[in-house]
Design a protein around this motif. Structure first.
Motif, PDB file in Angstrom:
ATOM      1  N   THR A   1     -43.114  19.080  20.404  1.00  0.00           N
ATOM      2  CA  THR A   1     -42.247  19.344  19.265  1.00  0.00           C
ATOM      3  C   THR A   1     -42.231  18.158  18.309  1.00  0.00           C
ATOM      4  OG1 THR A   1     -40.330  18.459  20.446  1.00  0.00           O
ATOM      5  CG2 THR A   1     -40.748  20.820  20.645  1.00  0.00           C
ATOM      6  N   GLY A   2     -41.871  18.437  17.078  1.00  0.00           N
ATOM      7  CA  GLY A   2     -41.673  17.376  16.105  1.00  0.00           C
ATOM      8  C   GLY A   2     -40.244  16.871  16.178  1.00  0.00           C
ATOM      9  N   LYS A   3     -39.792  16.220  15.115  1.00  0.00           N
ATOM     10  CA  LYS A   3     -38.439  15.682  15.094  1.00  0.00           C
ATOM     11  C   LYS A   3     -37.430  16.824  15.120  1.00  0.00           C
ATOM     12  CE  LYS A   3     -35.487  12.330  12.780  1.00  0.00           C
ATOM     13  NZ  LYS A   3     -35.389  11.296  11.730  1.00  0.00           N
ATOM     14  N   PRO A   4     -36.423  16.734  15.986  1.00  0.00           N
ATOM     15  CA  PRO A   4     -35.409  17.783  16.063  1.00  0.00           C
ATOM     16  C   PRO A   4     -34.625  17.916  14.754  1.00  0.00           C
ATOM     17  CG  PRO A   4     -35.349  16.382  18.005  1.00  0.00           C
ATOM     18  CD  PRO A   4     -36.236  15.704  17.018  1.00  0.00           C
ATOM     19  N   SER A   5     -34.096  19.098  14.532  1.00  0.00           N
ATOM     20  CA  SER A   5     -33.260  19.336  13.357  1.00  0.00           C
ATOM     21  C   SER A   5     -31.944  18.574  13.483  1.00  0.00           C
ATOM     22  CB  SER A   5     -32.962  20.828  13.224  1.00  0.00           C
ATOM     23  OG  SER A   5     -32.149  21.256  14.317  1.00  0.00           O
ATOM     24  N   LEU A   6     -31.258  18.453  12.370  1.00  0.00           N
ATOM     25  CA  LEU A   6     -29.945  17.794  12.389  1.00  0.00           C
ATOM     26  C   LEU A   6     -28.973  18.537  13.292  1.00  0.00           C
ATOM     27  CD1 LEU A   6     -29.511  16.824   8.618  1.00  0.00           C
ATOM     28  CD2 LEU A   6     -30.104  15.318  10.542  1.00  0.00           C
ATOM     29  N   GLY A   7     -29.094  19.874  13.334  1.00  0.00           N
ATOM     30  CA  GLY A   7     -28.217  20.662  14.200  1.00  0.00           C
ATOM     31  C   GLY A   7     -28.454  20.370  15.668  1.00  0.00           C
TER      32      GLY A   7
END
Length: 208
Positions: free
Chosen positions: A103-109
């Motif tokens: 995965t890439g960078k997680p979302s802010l949520g």
């Protein structure tokens, strides 16, 4: 509780050690969620935390089997130890999935959801530090439990919003599958924090 024997003190010491592992595991998970990607070393470190948590849980179980009189009911000690261990297991599982799925960078949520779990573990650590003196510190334990309920409720709402955002804005179905599973895993971690709050309330009512 007054006049605790060394054997009784040992249970509380092990619980303290267990909550410390939980706390540092979630702090590390929170850091990882800020990264652009997960490395093998990140996963290895989480695995070391999981092994450390298992070792403490095994010590608690061994002590349960060798101690005739325990400071809390055996069933309560067993359940508390297991659920604490589960939190570390799920945190490790989150990182493992992020590594395997690349995965890439997680979302802010997703980052905020982990932050809520980390806040809940702070309350857990505070409550467990009071178990050896339930009669005088029951208010602190109950307040911590209520705050965990609040955080879990906020987490449920955030989880639903984040899944909805995934389906609305993410066009790649594979990415949706990846992140939905990871979000579920984080939300389950928060559910385990709520289970600890339930157990803590039960213990307070039983021994008050």
């Amino acid at each position: 509780m007054f006049g605790l024997s060394p054997k009784e003190d040992k249970f509380y010491l092990l619980f303290t050690q267990s909550t410390q592992v939980v706390s540092k595991t979630l702090k590390r998970l929170q850091d990882i969620m800020q990264q652009d990607s997960v490395s093998s070393e990140d996963a290895a470190q989480m695995h070391r935390f999981e092994h450390e948590a298992d070792n403490i849980t095994n010590q608690i179980m061994e002590r349960l089997n060798s101690t005739f009189i325990t400071p809390l009911d055996r069933e309560d000690i067993y359940k508390l130890a297991q659920v604490l261990d589960d939190i570390v297991d799920f945190a490790e599982g989150t990182v493992e999935r992020m590594l395997l799925y690349r995965t890439g960078k997680p979302s802010l949520g997703a980052q905020e959801l982990v932050h809520l779990v980390e806040l809940a573990t702070q309350q857990i650590q505070s409550a467990f530090s009071c178990l050896g003196n339930i009669h005088f510190k029951k208010t602190i334990i109950l307040a911590a439990a209520e705050e965990i309920y609040h955080l879990e409720s906020a987490g449920d709402k955030l989880y639903r919003q984040e899944v909805a955002r995934l389906f609305e804005f993410e066009k790649d179905p594979i990415e949706i599958i990846k992140w939905k599973e990871i979000l579920e895993h984080i939300e389950t971690t928060l559910d385990h924090c709520e289970s600890i709050a339930d157990l803590l309330k039960s213990v307070v009512l039983k021994y008050d």
